[in-house]
Design a protein around this motif. Structure first.
Motif, PDB file in Angstrom:
ATOM      1  N   GLY A  19      -2.342  -6.907   4.367  1.00 13.94           N
ATOM      2  CA  GLY A  19      -2.157  -6.512   5.767  1.00 13.94           C
ATOM      3  C   GLY A  19      -0.761  -5.987   6.034  1.00 13.94           C
ATOM      4  N   GLU A  20       0.235  -6.657   5.487  1.00 17.97           N
ATOM      5  CA  GLU A  20       1.619  -6.216   5.680  1.00 17.97           C
ATOM      6  C   GLU A  20       1.858  -4.869   5.007  1.00 17.97           C
ATOM      7  OE1 GLU A  20       5.537  -5.815   6.672  1.00 17.97           O
ATOM      8  OE2 GLU A  20       4.010  -7.159   7.515  1.00 17.97           O
ATOM      9  N   ALA A  21       1.364  -4.736   3.761  1.00 18.10           N
ATOM     10  CA  ALA A  21       1.565  -3.472   3.039  1.00 18.10           C
ATOM     11  C   ALA A  21       0.849  -2.314   3.731  1.00 18.10           C
ATOM     12  CB  ALA A  21       1.068  -3.608   1.602  1.00 18.10           C
ATOM     13  N   MET A  22      -0.345  -2.588   4.262  1.00 18.61           N
ATOM     14  CA  MET A  22      -1.062  -1.525   4.955  1.00 18.61           C
ATOM     15  C   MET A  22      -0.351  -1.145   6.246  1.00 18.61           C
ATOM     16  SD  MET A  22      -3.411   0.702   5.086  1.00 18.61           S
ATOM     17  CE  MET A  22      -4.570   0.299   3.767  1.00 18.61           C
ATOM     18  N   SER A  23       0.209  -2.108   6.946  1.00 16.79           N
ATOM     19  CA  SER A  23       0.919  -1.788   8.186  1.00 16.79           C
ATOM     20  C   SER A  23       2.144  -0.922   7.903  1.00 16.79           C
ATOM     21  CB  SER A  23       1.328  -3.070   8.917  1.00 16.79           C
ATOM     22  OG  SER A  23       2.377  -3.744   8.245  1.00 16.79           O
ATOM     23  N   LEU A  83      -2.804   6.310   0.132  1.00 13.97           N
ATOM     24  CA  LEU A  83      -3.623   5.240  -0.438  1.00 13.97           C
ATOM     25  C   LEU A  83      -2.754   4.035  -0.776  1.00 13.97           C
ATOM     26  CD1 LEU A  83      -5.758   7.357  -2.945  1.00 13.97           C
ATOM     27  CD2 LEU A  83      -6.377   6.679  -0.615  1.00 13.97           C
ATOM     28  N   LEU A  84      -3.228   2.859  -0.407  1.00 12.34           N
ATOM     29  CA  LEU A  84      -2.546   1.625  -0.767  1.00 12.34           C
ATOM     30  C   LEU A  84      -3.014   1.176  -2.148  1.00 12.34           C
ATOM     31  CD1 LEU A  84      -0.676  -0.681   0.227  1.00 12.34           C
ATOM     32  CD2 LEU A  84      -2.755  -1.868   0.977  1.00 12.34           C
ATOM     33  N   ASP A  85      -2.073   0.894  -3.037  1.00 10.20           N
ATOM     34  CA  ASP A  85      -2.393   0.446  -4.391  1.00 10.20           C
ATOM     35  C   ASP A  85      -2.630  -1.063  -4.370  1.00 10.20           C
ATOM     36  OD1 ASP A  85      -2.633  -0.146  -7.056  1.00 10.20           O
ATOM     37  OD2 ASP A  85      -0.776   0.833  -7.666  1.00 10.20           O
ATOM     38  N   LEU A  86      -3.898  -1.469  -4.328  1.00  9.27           N
ATOM     39  CA  LEU A  86      -4.215  -2.888  -4.232  1.00  9.27           C
ATOM     40  C   LEU A  86      -3.777  -3.670  -5.462  1.00  9.27           C
ATOM     41  CD1 LEU A  86      -7.755  -2.937  -2.556  1.00  9.27           C
ATOM     42  CD2 LEU A  86      -5.553  -3.512  -1.539  1.00  9.27           C
TER      43      LEU A  86
END
Length: 242
Positions: free
Chosen positions: A225-229, A193-196
């Motif tokens: 976008g960068e963090a998700m990639s 999970l990405l911590d928004l």
């Protein structure tokens, strides 16, 4: 050719600094993430979508059924709207659009939108649009269904974003418990999970995002976008499962 991503999202996936954009806008975070991986993104999203809406789309949209046979990863970018205050029960709030005649609908909707910030403060942000227990339940059911259909398919998600929206009186009391519940579920289910909040919290709360206090400016989309990639880095090519 790089991976093809299927993203289930809410308006955070397609709203920019001035409002909603077409899904192929390259500055939106799903397209930034996909481009960083050398691939493409298919976005299935709607305004106010929750984990429940993502589940309904997964089970009820024949376009999604077709996509699921071809994509290389799925992202459940929902959960943020689940945590917003909902002074009216969801079925009543969403049902306002069906009121007739049109003048009655406009009057009632205007009155509710005017009252919503004050009611959000008065009720201390409760009830939320969707209780954390149900958010986790819908996500878990969706992931379970995907793993039956395609056991090798990488699946990712997000923790709820933050807001300073005047439309909700700046209230967001349901978020901490929901984020904790989702984080615990992600660990159990093996869903990264990405911590928004960590990625765009300052962007939103400083007022650098959309004037509505909830959606993001282009720097926010770029950061997500960068963090998700980076999170999805193992998904490097079609058929690669990490």
């Amino acid at each position: 050719m790089g991976p093809r991503l299927l993203v289930f999202g809410d308006s955070l996936s397609f709203h920019g600094p001035e409002g909603p954009c077409a899904a192929d806008e390259p500055r939106l975070w799903p397209n930034i993430a996909a481009a960083a991986l050398g691939g493409t993104a298919d976005l299935v999203a709607g305004i106010g979508w929750t984990a429940r809406d993502a589940w309904w789309s997964l089970t009820g949209d024949p376009r999604v059924w077709a996509d699921l046979h071809h994509v290389d990863a799925v992202v459940f970018a929902v959960g943020s709207m689940d945590t917003l205050p909902s002074p009216l029960p969801t079925y009543l709030r969403t049902g306002l659009r069906y009121l007739r005649p049109d003048p009655v609908r406009r009057v009632v909707r205007k009155a509710y939108l005017a009252a919503q910030p004050r009611l959000s403060v008065a009720f201390r942000g409760r009830p939320a649009v969707l209780p954390a227990k149900l958010t986790v339940q819908y996500l878990d059911t969706a992931v379970g269904a995907l793993r039956v259909l395609r056991p090798e398919l990488p699946i990712f998600g997000m923790l709820p974003s933050v807001h300073r929206a005047a439309a909700y009186g700046g209230v967001h009391t349901a978020r901490p418990a929901a984020a904790a519940a989702m984080a615990a579920w992600g660990a159990r289910a093996g869903v990264p999970l990405l911590d928004l909040e960590a990625v765009v919290g300052e962007h939103v709360l400083s007022g650098a995002g959309n004037p509505d206090g909830m959606h993001w400016g282009w720097p926010g989309h770029a950061a997500v976008g960068e963090a998700m990639s980076v999170l999805m880095a193992p998904v490097r090519a079609p058929g690669h499962v990490g």
